[in-house]
Motif scaffolding. Sequence first.
Motif, PDB file in Angstrom:
ATOM      1  N   GLY A  55       0.802  -1.223   0.000  1.00 57.01           N
ATOM      2  CA  GLY A  55       0.000   0.000   0.000  1.00 57.01           C
ATOM      3  C   GLY A  55       0.830   1.266   0.000  1.00 57.01           C
ATOM      4  O   GLY A  55       0.380   2.307  -0.481  1.00 57.01           O
ATOM      5  N   TYR A  56       2.060   1.194   0.543  1.00 61.47           N
ATOM      6  CA  TYR A  56       2.930   2.360   0.592  1.00 61.47           C
ATOM      7  C   TYR A  56       3.729   2.534  -0.697  1.00 61.47           C
ATOM      8  O   TYR A  56       4.154   3.636  -1.030  1.00 61.47           O
ATOM      9  CB  TYR A  56       3.925   2.258   1.757  1.00 61.47           C
ATOM     10  CG  TYR A  56       3.328   2.395   3.127  1.00 61.47           C
ATOM     11  CD1 TYR A  56       2.069   2.947   3.314  1.00 61.47           C
ATOM     12  CD2 TYR A  56       4.033   1.972   4.262  1.00 61.47           C
ATOM     13  CE1 TYR A  56       1.527   3.070   4.583  1.00 61.47           C
ATOM     14  CE2 TYR A  56       3.499   2.098   5.535  1.00 61.47           C
ATOM     15  CZ  TYR A  56       2.244   2.650   5.696  1.00 61.47           C
ATOM     16  OH  TYR A  56       1.720   2.771   6.942  1.00 61.47           O
ATOM     17  N   LYS A  57       3.982   1.443  -1.403  1.00 59.43           N
ATOM     18  CA  LYS A  57       4.907   1.492  -2.537  1.00 59.43           C
ATOM     19  C   LYS A  57       4.433   2.396  -3.677  1.00 59.43           C
ATOM     20  O   LYS A  57       5.235   3.144  -4.233  1.00 59.43           O
ATOM     21  CB  LYS A  57       5.195   0.078  -3.028  1.00 59.43           C
ATOM     22  CG  LYS A  57       6.059  -0.703  -2.057  1.00 59.43           C
ATOM     23  CD  LYS A  57       6.222  -2.143  -2.495  1.00 59.43           C
ATOM     24  CE  LYS A  57       7.028  -2.923  -1.458  1.00 59.43           C
ATOM     25  NZ  LYS A  57       7.106  -4.358  -1.801  1.00 59.43           N
ATOM     26  N   PRO A  58       3.147   2.379  -4.056  1.00 59.09           N
ATOM     27  CA  PRO A  58       2.719   3.331  -5.096  1.00 59.09           C
ATOM     28  C   PRO A  58       2.885   4.782  -4.668  1.00 59.09           C
ATOM     29  O   PRO A  58       3.158   5.650  -5.495  1.00 59.09           O
ATOM     30  CB  PRO A  58       1.243   2.974  -5.307  1.00 59.09           C
ATOM     31  CG  PRO A  58       1.121   1.560  -4.860  1.00 59.09           C
ATOM     32  CD  PRO A  58       2.064   1.443  -3.702  1.00 59.09           C
ATOM     33  N   LEU A  59       2.736   5.056  -3.365  1.00 57.25           N
ATOM     34  CA  LEU A  59       2.930   6.424  -2.865  1.00 57.25           C
ATOM     35  C   LEU A  59       4.399   6.820  -2.976  1.00 57.25           C
ATOM     36  O   LEU A  59       4.726   7.939  -3.371  1.00 57.25           O
ATOM     37  CB  LEU A  59       2.458   6.520  -1.408  1.00 57.25           C
ATOM     38  CG  LEU A  59       0.997   6.146  -1.144  1.00 57.25           C
ATOM     39  CD1 LEU A  59       0.699   6.226   0.350  1.00 57.25           C
ATOM     40  CD2 LEU A  59       0.057   7.050  -1.919  1.00 57.25           C
ATOM     41  N   ALA A  60       5.283   5.888  -2.608  1.00 58.02           N
ATOM     42  CA  ALA A  60       6.717   6.164  -2.729  1.00 58.02           C
ATOM     43  C   ALA A  60       7.116   6.330  -4.191  1.00 58.02           C
ATOM     44  O   ALA A  60       7.968   7.166  -4.525  1.00 58.02           O
ATOM     45  CB  ALA A  60       7.513   5.033  -2.082  1.00 58.02           C
ATOM     46  N   TRP A  61       6.503   5.551  -5.068  1.00 62.37           N
ATOM     47  CA  TRP A  61       6.771   5.663  -6.506  1.00 62.37           C
ATOM     48  C   TRP A  61       6.373   7.051  -7.014  1.00 62.37           C
ATOM     49  O   TRP A  61       7.107   7.684  -7.775  1.00 62.37           O
ATOM     50  CB  TRP A  61       6.019   4.574  -7.237  1.00 62.37           C
ATOM     51  CG  TRP A  61       6.106   4.608  -8.725  1.00 62.37           C
ATOM     52  CD1 TRP A  61       5.090   4.839  -9.603  1.00 62.37           C
ATOM     53  CD2 TRP A  61       7.268   4.395  -9.545  1.00 62.37           C
ATOM     54  NE1 TRP A  61       5.543   4.785 -10.907  1.00 62.37           N
ATOM     55  CE2 TRP A  61       6.870   4.518 -10.894  1.00 62.37           C
ATOM     56  CE3 TRP A  61       8.601   4.117  -9.252  1.00 62.37           C
ATOM     57  CZ2 TRP A  61       7.763   4.368 -11.959  1.00 62.37           C
ATOM     58  CZ3 TRP A  61       9.489   3.974 -10.308  1.00 62.37           C
ATOM     59  CH2 TRP A  61       9.065   4.095 -11.639  1.00 62.37           C
ATOM     60  N   ALA A  62       5.218   7.545  -6.559  1.00 61.01           N
ATOM     61  CA  ALA A  62       4.782   8.888  -6.956  1.00 61.01           C
ATOM     62  C   ALA A  62       5.749   9.949  -6.448  1.00 61.01           C
ATOM     63  O   ALA A  62       6.047  10.923  -7.159  1.00 61.01           O
ATOM     64  CB  ALA A  62       3.374   9.153  -6.427  1.00 61.01           C
ATOM     65  N   ASP A  63       6.254   9.774  -5.230  1.00 67.08           N
ATOM     66  CA  ASP A  63       7.226  10.729  -4.678  1.00 67.08           C
ATOM     67  C   ASP A  63       8.514  10.730  -5.502  1.00 67.08           C
ATOM     68  O   ASP A  63       9.110  11.783  -5.753  1.00 67.08           O
ATOM     69  CB  ASP A  63       7.556  10.375  -3.224  1.00 67.08           C
ATOM     70  CG  ASP A  63       6.356  10.503  -2.305  1.00 67.08           C
ATOM     71  OD1 ASP A  63       5.459  11.309  -2.599  1.00 67.08           O
ATOM     72  OD2 ASP A  63       6.321   9.777  -1.290  1.00 67.08           O
ATOM     73  N   LEU A  64       8.943   9.543  -5.923  1.00 67.24           N
ATOM     74  CA  LEU A  64      10.165   9.435  -6.711  1.00 67.24           C
ATOM     75  C   LEU A  64       9.994  10.092  -8.077  1.00 67.24           C
ATOM     76  O   LEU A  64      10.886  10.792  -8.565  1.00 67.24           O
ATOM     77  CB  LEU A  64      10.552   7.966  -6.867  1.00 67.24           C
ATOM     78  CG  LEU A  64      11.895   7.661  -7.522  1.00 67.24           C
ATOM     79  CD1 LEU A  64      13.043   8.328  -6.767  1.00 67.24           C
ATOM     80  CD2 LEU A  64      12.126   6.160  -7.604  1.00 67.24           C
ATOM     81  N   LEU A  65       8.842   9.886  -8.687  1.00 68.49           N
ATOM     82  CA  LEU A  65       8.576  10.553  -9.970  1.00 68.49           C
ATOM     83  C   LEU A  65       8.508  12.059  -9.805  1.00 68.49           C
ATOM     84  O   LEU A  65       8.942  12.813 -10.683  1.00 68.49           O
ATOM     85  CB  LEU A  65       7.258  10.028 -10.554  1.00 68.49           C
ATOM     86  CG  LEU A  65       7.240   8.582 -11.038  1.00 68.49           C
ATOM     87  CD1 LEU A  65       5.846   8.216 -11.539  1.00 68.49           C
ATOM     88  CD2 LEU A  65       8.277   8.341 -12.122  1.00 68.49           C
ATOM     89  N   LEU A  66       7.981  12.514  -8.667  1.00 73.18           N
ATOM     90  CA  LEU A  66       7.880  13.945  -8.402  1.00 73.18           C
ATOM     91  C   LEU A  66       9.259  14.595  -8.378  1.00 73.18           C
ATOM     92  O   LEU A  66       9.494  15.632  -9.010  1.00 73.18           O
ATOM     93  CB  LEU A  66       7.167  14.185  -7.068  1.00 73.18           C
ATOM     94  CG  LEU A  66       7.057  15.633  -6.588  1.00 73.18           C
ATOM     95  CD1 LEU A  66       6.166  16.452  -7.505  1.00 73.18           C
ATOM     96  CD2 LEU A  66       6.532  15.670  -5.132  1.00 73.18           C
ATOM     97  N   ILE A  67      10.198  13.995  -7.647  1.00 65.85           N
ATOM     98  CA  ILE A  67      11.514  14.632  -7.496  1.00 65.85           C
ATOM     99  C   ILE A  67      12.380  14.428  -8.746  1.00 65.85           C
ATOM    100  O   ILE A  67      13.124  15.318  -9.137  1.00 65.85           O
ATOM    101  CB  ILE A  67      12.241  14.109  -6.243  1.00 65.85           C
ATOM    102  CG1 ILE A  67      13.502  14.942  -5.969  1.00 65.85           C
ATOM    103  CG2 ILE A  67      12.570  12.636  -6.338  1.00 65.85           C
ATOM    104  CD1 ILE A  67      13.250  16.408  -5.764  1.00 65.85           C
ATOM    105  N   THR A  68      12.278  13.283  -9.411  1.00 69.08           N
ATOM    106  CA  THR A  68      13.121  13.073 -10.584  1.00 69.08           C
ATOM    107  C   THR A  68      12.613  13.861 -11.791  1.00 69.08           C
ATOM    108  O   THR A  68      13.355  14.110 -12.747  1.00 69.08           O
ATOM    109  CB  THR A  68      13.190  11.576 -10.970  1.00 69.08           C
ATOM    110  OG1 THR A  68      11.876  11.045 -11.125  1.00 69.08           O
ATOM    111  CG2 THR A  68      13.937  10.791  -9.897  1.00 69.08           C
ATOM    112  N   GLY A  69      11.359  14.299 -11.742  1.00 71.60           N
ATOM    113  CA  GLY A  69      10.829  15.133 -12.819  1.00 71.60           C
ATOM    114  C   GLY A  69      10.976  16.604 -12.556  1.00 71.60           C
ATOM    115  O   GLY A  69      10.592  17.441 -13.397  1.00 71.60           O
ATOM    116  N   ALA A  70      11.539  16.972 -11.391  1.00 72.61           N
ATOM    117  CA  ALA A  70      11.684  18.386 -11.010  1.00 72.61           C
ATOM    118  C   ALA A  70      12.739  19.072 -11.864  1.00 72.61           C
ATOM    119  O   ALA A  70      13.702  18.461 -12.281  1.00 72.61           O
ATOM    120  CB  ALA A  70      12.041  18.490  -9.544  1.00 72.61           C
TER     121      ALA A  70
END
Length: 250
Positions: free
Chosen positions: A235-250
Amino acid sequence: MNERLRPSDLTRAEAMSLLAWWIEAGVDVAIQDEPRDWRVRAEPVAAPVAASAEAPVPPALSPEPSRPSGSGALPATLEAFHDWLAESADLPLFRAGAARALPHGPAEADLMLLTGIPAPEDTAEGKPIGGAAWTLTERMLRAVGLVPEQAYVAALTCFSGMGTRFSAAESEACRDTILAQIALAAPKRLLLLGDQPAKLLLGEPMASARGKLHRLAGIPTAVTFPPRQLLGKNGYKPLAWADLLLITGA
């Protein structure tokens, strides 16, 4: 990072790597660990509370902050800083015989990962993140096109202090030390892993700091779960994936 990735752009090995990560993230099962009645309207999320006079204000980065304890200046280069972390007893929260979890990775990395005080499982390997948690971290980084060895990985301290309660002075010393390290490492982006780094550097807990971009001395910064917390928790992994996409797309 800004261009949309098409299936035709991927090699078979890259496609298999991405598929493996999505399976690991749990996208083939319910996103939440508990069932939810989607007919019930969700409670609105409260807006972040503005910083009050009592809230800690993260200081600006400086390449020459005051030394956290003892006397004299902190090391002036990243290599010297690493040597200092490996050998010195003049560190915030240092305890004799404590295991050291030393940073690794290059200066000016595309991404710096900063975790809280490492768990004994991590310090047993001498790393900020070790074991199965690091294996998962490597898979996440590769899934967004980053070579794990090219990420700069560090912890708030270079030794294990699990269960240690910070005094105000120790907290300030720990913050000064990591700010100096960030300034010397000079990453392009910064990802804080867990509650401790979020509170120490951004002045707010992980729960409210997640899902948005911050700026720490001009460095794009995001917050997500520590890798060890993700193990076995789909349940946490998709949230962490979204966070990773957020910072790597910055």
